[in-house]
Design an enzyme around this catalytic site. Structure first.
Site, mmCIF file in Angstrom:
data_model
loop_
_atom_site.group_PDB
_atom_site.id
_atom_site.type_symbol
_atom_site.label_atom_id
_atom_site.label_comp_id
_atom_site.label_asym_id
_atom_site.label_seq_id
_atom_site.Cartn_x
_atom_site.Cartn_y
_atom_site.Cartn_z
ATOM 1 C CG LEU A 97 -1.859 -1.194 1.321
ATOM 2 C CD1 LEU A 97 -2.480 -1.282 2.701
ATOM 3 C CD2 LEU A 97 -2.931 -1.081 0.256
ATOM 4 C CG ASP A 98 0.303 4.213 -3.078
ATOM 5 O OD1 ASP A 98 -0.725 4.477 -2.424
ATOM 6 O OD2 ASP A 98 0.330 4.213 -4.320
ATOM 7 C CB SER A 99 1.542 8.002 0.712
ATOM 8 O OG SER A 99 1.595 8.500 -0.597
ATOM 9 C CB THR A 124 -1.735 5.166 3.890
ATOM 10 O OG1 THR A 124 -0.768 4.254 3.349
ATOM 11 C CG2 THR A 124 -1.695 5.063 5.398
#
Lengths: 74, 315
Positions: free
Chosen positions: A33-35, A38
């Protein structure tokens, strides 16, 4: 249903990952999962638990989120 | 005459925001845009409080119209420049490269209107909840730090996700871009690349010449491996950087070090060997140097003509 179970359910729903792979120690980054993901997830957690989550570097693992939610639920 | 809710919100004549381009968006460009009726911005980039304060005061000697400041949230000086905008009585702040939520209560409390640049609907919703007065939905066609979604896909989705005004950014260089943005649901545009060649823009001659010479395929997004891709013109430097991203023997730290300071070298020195010339995919549509007033006037009269004929396929 414990907070952990609810968090896992949201994660599985969001990421199509396998619930059995997720532990308290699992990092969001380990789930790929990337920012941006998130942010989406944090909003899902906020909606599910009716709380406001301050996003910061301290939220790295599933356990971090569970503890934070539990601390606000008293 | 084109007037949208963004004009009233920001107290401007034309619903256009000049991009907060680091090293580029200084007092000269911001005041020229303000004087031409748009929203000019000074970029706080990686500069400290003193630099920003001086630039704001300088701009105030060049215009009596409102202008804003863009806060780059990855800046090591973000905390102090976030305070400068309050102390100096800046009315409008745009933000990029991170989440402004920790500063928003103080800014909003000081009466500052906050417009975060956002790359996804989730972040847009979060910003709305945090008190943003509008969001700038920026597609990956833009220059500088870019997100994954394109303007065409992002803008309508953001418009559906939030109830505050949406400003479209990325890929807009003329009246067609403005008209299209309105069709997608935006009520304003942010433009960067076209202002690079404004007469009032103080960047190096080489930078302007490169933009004017650019073709449709002249830009490249580098830095994906580092998690914060940047769109810039293809040069031996940026092509080399791109190759190194796929070279496992080059560490992330070395890659970061290679990129550090490269934008400043492009803007101030016009350094064609080591500079990073950030530009959007519309660079090819930017063909001549003009005063800001002429750029904005031209873009909006084109948009007006196009929007006036927008019903031509409808029977």
């Amino acid at each position: 249903m414990t907070t952990f179970d609810k968090v896992v359910k949201i994660l599985v729903d969001y990421n199509d990952c396998d619930a059995s792979e997720i532990t308290m120690g699992t990092k969001f980054a380990d789930l790929g999962l990337d920012s941006l993901d998130t942010v989406e997830l944090v909003m899902n957690f906020e909606e599910e638990f009716g709380i406001t989550i301050e996003m910061n570097e301290g939220l790295q693992t599933v356990g971090d989120v569970v503890k934070l939610i539990d601390s606000t639920q008293g | 005459m084109i007037k949208t809710p963004l004009c009233d919100l920001l107290n401007i004549e034309y619903p256009i925001i000049q991009g907060g381009m680091a090293w580029v968006a200084d007092a000269s460009l911001a005041s020229a845009v303000a004087n031409a009726g748009g929203l000019g911005l000074i970029s706080a980039m990686n500069a400290d409080a003193d630099w920003l304060r001086n630039e704001i005061r300088k701009a105030r000697t060049m215009t009596d119209r409102p202008f804003g400041v863009n806060i780059m949230l990855m800046s090591p000086f973000a905390d102090e420049v976030a305070k400068v905008v309050v102390d100096e009585g800046i009315g409008i702040v745009t933000t990029g490269a991170g989440s402004p939520l920790k500063y928003m209560p103080a800014w909003i409390g000081a009466g500052i209107k906050v417009l975060p640049v956002i790359p996804s609907t989730g972040i847009a919703r979060r910003m709305e909840k945090g008190g943003a007065c509008a969001v700038i939905a920026e597609g990956g066609e833009s220059g500088g730090h870019v997100g994954e979604l394109t303007t065409m896909a992002l803008v309508p989705q953001v418009c559906d996700a939030v109830s505050i005004p949406v400003v479209a950014a990325g890929g807009i260089a003329d009246g067609r871009g403005i008209a299209a943005s309105f069709m997608l649901g935006a009520c304003g545009v942010q433009v960067g690349t076209r202002f690079l060649v404004a007469e009032e823009c103080t960047i190096h001659r080489n930078y302007k010449d490169k933009i004017i010479k650019a073709k449709d395929i002249s830009t490249i997004a580098t830095g994906k491996r580092l998690g914060h891709p940047v769109r810039c013109l293809k040069t031996p430097f940026s092509r080399g950087f791109f190759r190194k991203e796929y070279d496992p023997s080059v560490s992330d730290e070395d890659l970061e070090a290679l990129g550090a300071g490269a934008l400043r070298l492009a803007v101030q020195e016009g350094d064609e060997k080591r500079g990073c010339f950030m530009a959007g995919q519309v660079a090819a549509m930017v063909t001549k140097e003009q005063p800001v007033k002429e750029i904005i006037g031209e873009m909006f009269s084109e948009a007006e003509a196009i929007l006036g004929g927008a019903g031509k396929w409808v029977s």
